[in-house]
Scaffold this motif. Sequence first.
Motif, PDB file in Angstrom:
ATOM      1  N   SER A  54       0.828  -1.204   0.000  1.00 13.50           N
ATOM      2  CA  SER A  54       0.000   0.000   0.000  1.00 13.50           C
ATOM      3  C   SER A  54       0.864   1.257   0.000  1.00 13.50           C
ATOM      4  O   SER A  54       2.075   1.207   0.190  1.00 13.50           O
ATOM      5  CB  SER A  54      -0.905   0.013   1.228  1.00 13.50           C
ATOM      6  N   HIS A  55       0.201   2.397  -0.204  1.00 13.79           N
ATOM      7  CA  HIS A  55       0.895   3.691  -0.160  1.00 13.79           C
ATOM      8  C   HIS A  55       0.753   4.352   1.219  1.00 13.79           C
ATOM      9  O   HIS A  55       1.187   5.486   1.402  1.00 13.79           O
ATOM     10  CB  HIS A  55       0.336   4.616  -1.248  1.00 13.79           C
ATOM     11  N   TRP A  56       0.178   3.679   2.163  1.00 10.02           N
ATOM     12  CA  TRP A  56      -0.068   4.266   3.476  1.00 10.02           C
ATOM     13  C   TRP A  56       1.182   4.312   4.340  1.00 10.02           C
ATOM     14  O   TRP A  56       1.381   5.263   5.088  1.00 10.02           O
ATOM     15  CB  TRP A  56      -1.143   3.458   4.211  1.00 10.02           C
ATOM     16  N   LEU A  57       2.021   3.279   4.251  1.00  2.20           N
ATOM     17  CA  LEU A  57       3.167   3.155   5.153  1.00  2.20           C
ATOM     18  C   LEU A  57       4.469   3.195   4.369  1.00  2.20           C
ATOM     19  O   LEU A  57       5.283   2.265   4.400  1.00  2.20           O
ATOM     20  CB  LEU A  57       3.061   1.850   5.966  1.00  2.20           C
ATOM     21  N   ARG A  58       4.664   4.297   3.670  1.00  6.98           N
ATOM     22  CA  ARG A  58       5.883   4.467   2.881  1.00  6.98           C
ATOM     23  C   ARG A  58       6.671   5.686   3.379  1.00  6.98           C
ATOM     24  O   ARG A  58       6.110   6.589   3.980  1.00  6.98           O
ATOM     25  CB  ARG A  58       5.552   4.622   1.394  1.00  6.98           C
ATOM     26  N   VAL A  59       7.981   5.677   3.123  1.00  8.19           N
ATOM     27  CA  VAL A  59       8.857   6.756   3.594  1.00  8.19           C
ATOM     28  C   VAL A  59       8.511   8.049   2.877  1.00  8.19           C
ATOM     29  O   VAL A  59       8.597   8.142   1.649  1.00  8.19           O
ATOM     30  CB  VAL A  59      10.344   6.396   3.365  1.00  8.19           C
ATOM     31  N   GLY A  60       8.123   9.056   3.649  1.00  5.12           N
ATOM     32  CA  GLY A  60       7.768  10.347   3.067  1.00  5.12           C
ATOM     33  C   GLY A  60       8.753  11.451   3.396  1.00  5.12           C
ATOM     34  O   GLY A  60       8.901  12.408   2.638  1.00  5.12           O
ATOM     35  N   HIS A  61       9.453  11.323   4.536  1.00  2.00           N
ATOM     36  CA  HIS A  61      10.409  12.372   4.909  1.00  2.00           C
ATOM     37  C   HIS A  61      11.453  11.796   5.864  1.00  2.00           C
ATOM     38  O   HIS A  61      11.232  10.775   6.522  1.00  2.00           O
ATOM     39  CB  HIS A  61       9.697  13.556   5.562  1.00  2.00           C
ATOM     40  N   VAL A  62      12.607  12.470   5.919  1.00  2.00           N
ATOM     41  CA  VAL A  62      13.724  12.067   6.785  1.00  2.00           C
ATOM     42  C   VAL A  62      14.098  13.257   7.653  1.00  2.00           C
ATOM     43  O   VAL A  62      14.423  14.337   7.133  1.00  2.00           O
ATOM     44  CB  VAL A  62      14.948  11.612   5.961  1.00  2.00           C
ATOM     45  N   SER A  63      14.044  13.088   8.969  1.00  2.00           N
ATOM     46  CA  SER A  63      14.399  14.174   9.889  1.00  2.00           C
ATOM     47  C   SER A  63      15.768  13.887  10.512  1.00  2.00           C
ATOM     48  O   SER A  63      16.132  12.728  10.732  1.00  2.00           O
ATOM     49  CB  SER A  63      13.346  14.309  10.990  1.00  2.00           C
ATOM     50  N   VAL A  64      16.511  14.952  10.778  1.00  2.00           N
ATOM     51  CA  VAL A  64      17.861  14.841  11.341  1.00  2.00           C
ATOM     52  C   VAL A  64      17.945  15.707  12.588  1.00  2.00           C
ATOM     53  O   VAL A  64      17.506  16.863  12.579  1.00  2.00           O
ATOM     54  CB  VAL A  64      18.934  15.292  10.317  1.00  2.00           C
ATOM     55  N   SER A  65      18.519  15.174  13.660  1.00  2.00           N
ATOM     56  CA  SER A  65      18.709  15.940  14.891  1.00  2.00           C
ATOM     57  C   SER A  65      20.089  15.665  15.459  1.00  2.00           C
ATOM     58  O   SER A  65      20.701  14.627  15.175  1.00  2.00           O
ATOM     59  CB  SER A  65      17.633  15.576  15.926  1.00  2.00           C
ATOM     60  N   GLY A  66      20.595  16.617  16.266  1.00  2.00           N
ATOM     61  CA  GLY A  66      21.858  16.417  16.969  1.00  2.00           C
ATOM     62  C   GLY A  66      23.090  16.941  16.265  1.00  2.00           C
ATOM     63  O   GLY A  66      24.191  16.867  16.816  1.00  2.00           O
ATOM     64  N   THR A  67      22.973  17.478  15.064  1.00  2.00           N
ATOM     65  CA  THR A  67      24.157  17.945  14.339  1.00  2.00           C
ATOM     66  C   THR A  67      24.680  19.256  14.937  1.00  2.00           C
ATOM     67  O   THR A  67      23.911  20.080  15.436  1.00  2.00           O
ATOM     68  CB  THR A  67      23.829  18.168  12.855  1.00  2.00           C
ATOM     69  N   ARG A  68      25.996  19.431  14.873  1.00  2.00           N
ATOM     70  CA  ARG A  68      26.627  20.677  15.321  1.00  2.00           C
ATOM     71  C   ARG A  68      27.465  21.285  14.200  1.00  2.00           C
ATOM     72  O   ARG A  68      27.319  22.449  13.869  1.00  2.00           O
ATOM     73  CB  ARG A  68      27.502  20.428  16.557  1.00  2.00           C
ATOM     74  N   VAL A  69      28.371  20.500  13.646  1.00  2.00           N
ATOM     75  CA  VAL A  69      29.200  20.956  12.530  1.00  2.00           C
ATOM     76  C   VAL A  69      28.590  20.498  11.211  1.00  2.00           C
ATOM     77  O   VAL A  69      28.518  21.261  10.243  1.00  2.00           O
ATOM     78  CB  VAL A  69      30.640  20.424  12.679  1.00  2.00           C
ATOM     79  N   LEU A  70      28.172  19.268  11.155  1.00  2.00           N
ATOM     80  CA  LEU A  70      27.494  18.758   9.965  1.00  2.00           C
ATOM     81  C   LEU A  70      26.150  19.460   9.796  1.00  2.00           C
ATOM     82  O   LEU A  70      25.559  19.944  10.759  1.00  2.00           O
ATOM     83  CB  LEU A  70      27.264  17.252  10.087  1.00  2.00           C
ATOM     84  N   THR A  71      25.662  19.504   8.573  1.00  2.00           N
ATOM     85  CA  THR A  71      24.333  20.047   8.316  1.00  2.00           C
ATOM     86  C   THR A  71      23.352  18.893   8.126  1.00  2.00           C
ATOM     87  O   THR A  71      23.747  17.801   7.698  1.00  2.00           O
ATOM     88  CB  THR A  71      24.324  20.925   7.061  1.00  2.00           C
ATOM     89  N   PRO A  72      22.069  19.119   8.434  1.00  2.00           N
ATOM     90  CA  PRO A  72      21.077  18.070   8.185  1.00  2.00           C
ATOM     91  C   PRO A  72      21.076  17.586   6.736  1.00  2.00           C
ATOM     92  O   PRO A  72      20.873  16.406   6.471  1.00  2.00           O
ATOM     93  CB  PRO A  72      19.759  18.749   8.562  1.00  2.00           C
ATOM     94  N   ALA A  73      21.324  18.500   5.804  1.00  2.00           N
ATOM     95  CA  ALA A  73      21.342  18.115   4.388  1.00  2.00           C
ATOM     96  C   ALA A  73      22.475  17.129   4.110  1.00  2.00           C
ATOM     97  O   ALA A  73      22.296  16.165   3.345  1.00  2.00           O
ATOM     98  CB  ALA A  73      21.479  19.358   3.507  1.00  2.00           C
ATOM     99  N   GLU A  74      23.647  17.361   4.715  1.00  2.00           N
ATOM    100  CA  GLU A  74      24.773  16.436   4.525  1.00  2.00           C
ATOM    101  C   GLU A  74      24.433  15.052   5.063  1.00  2.00           C
ATOM    102  O   GLU A  74      24.759  14.032   4.441  1.00  2.00           O
ATOM    103  CB  GLU A  74      26.021  16.975   5.237  1.00  2.00           C
ATOM    104  N   VAL A  75      23.793  15.021   6.212  1.00  2.00           N
ATOM    105  CA  VAL A  75      23.453  13.737   6.820  1.00  2.00           C
ATOM    106  C   VAL A  75      22.416  13.005   5.975  1.00  2.00           C
ATOM    107  O   VAL A  75      22.523  11.796   5.735  1.00  2.00           O
ATOM    108  CB  VAL A  75      22.943  13.944   8.257  1.00  2.00           C
ATOM    109  N   ARG A  76      21.400  13.728   5.512  1.00  2.00           N
ATOM    110  CA  ARG A  76      20.364  13.089   4.676  1.00  2.00           C
ATOM    111  C   ARG A  76      20.963  12.534   3.392  1.00  2.00           C
ATOM    112  O   ARG A  76      20.617  11.432   2.949  1.00  2.00           O
ATOM    113  CB  ARG A  76      19.253  14.091   4.363  1.00  2.00           C
TER     114      ARG A  76
END
Length: 264
Positions: A54-76
Amino acid sequence: MAGPTTAERGDRQQESSGPPSARGLRRRRLRALAVLAVLVILLGAGGTWALYGSHWLRVGHVSVSGTRVLTPAEVREAAAVPLGAPMISVGTDTIEARLRRKLPRIDTVDVVRAWPHGIGLKVVERTPVLLVRKGGDFVEVDDDGVRFATVPDAPRGVPMLELSVSRTGPGAASFRRFGTDRLVVEAVRVAGDLPAAVARGTRAVQVRSYDAISLALADGRTVAWGSGENGRAKARALTALMKAAPGARHFDVSVPTAPASSAS
């Protein structure tokens, strides 16, 4: 000889087939079991379809927390989580290994499913405790002795590691016995044991051998620390010595039970 009477034949037939109420109860139980089996099969098929089809339980977004020097975009970008894929199919261990391989600055990362559509990346970055000069750049070393990143500018408040180990002469035996990596670990150990006030004012941790580690403070004072052993006792001795002799320029806590200071 006379055969069985009609009444006797009826009694035997009733005994062989059982009471009508018992036969009905068995049939009802069998029907209930059949219905239950069908429900289990339908629920299993429906659950599998919901998780994978089904399309109900599919990955829609990725969240990043805890970064200090790295950026969330780099981690994603390094995580490369497949958007649109079934949530259940996302390999969290694989993503964790990929992040640690691509981004050595990451010390630990927790990859979690945030149902119904999210993947969470909880990052803990390594913290530099020493710096090693490499050309015009600086290599960051964490509290495990791991050299994890090269940066163009030295982070403030992080002392330099100066290795001046001789492969000949008095320091040769120490070098042969311990090697550069072990000496770096000992320097990290010393940096971790420094009193907070001293750590903030330390310009460099200088290593000549396993037993000859010293500190160069930003104000020009020096500290003979010795080996990395008995670090807490040495820290206490240095704190007391600096309070007792505020005008001293050199401190020696290599033997913490007999610390010394001098004006030159």
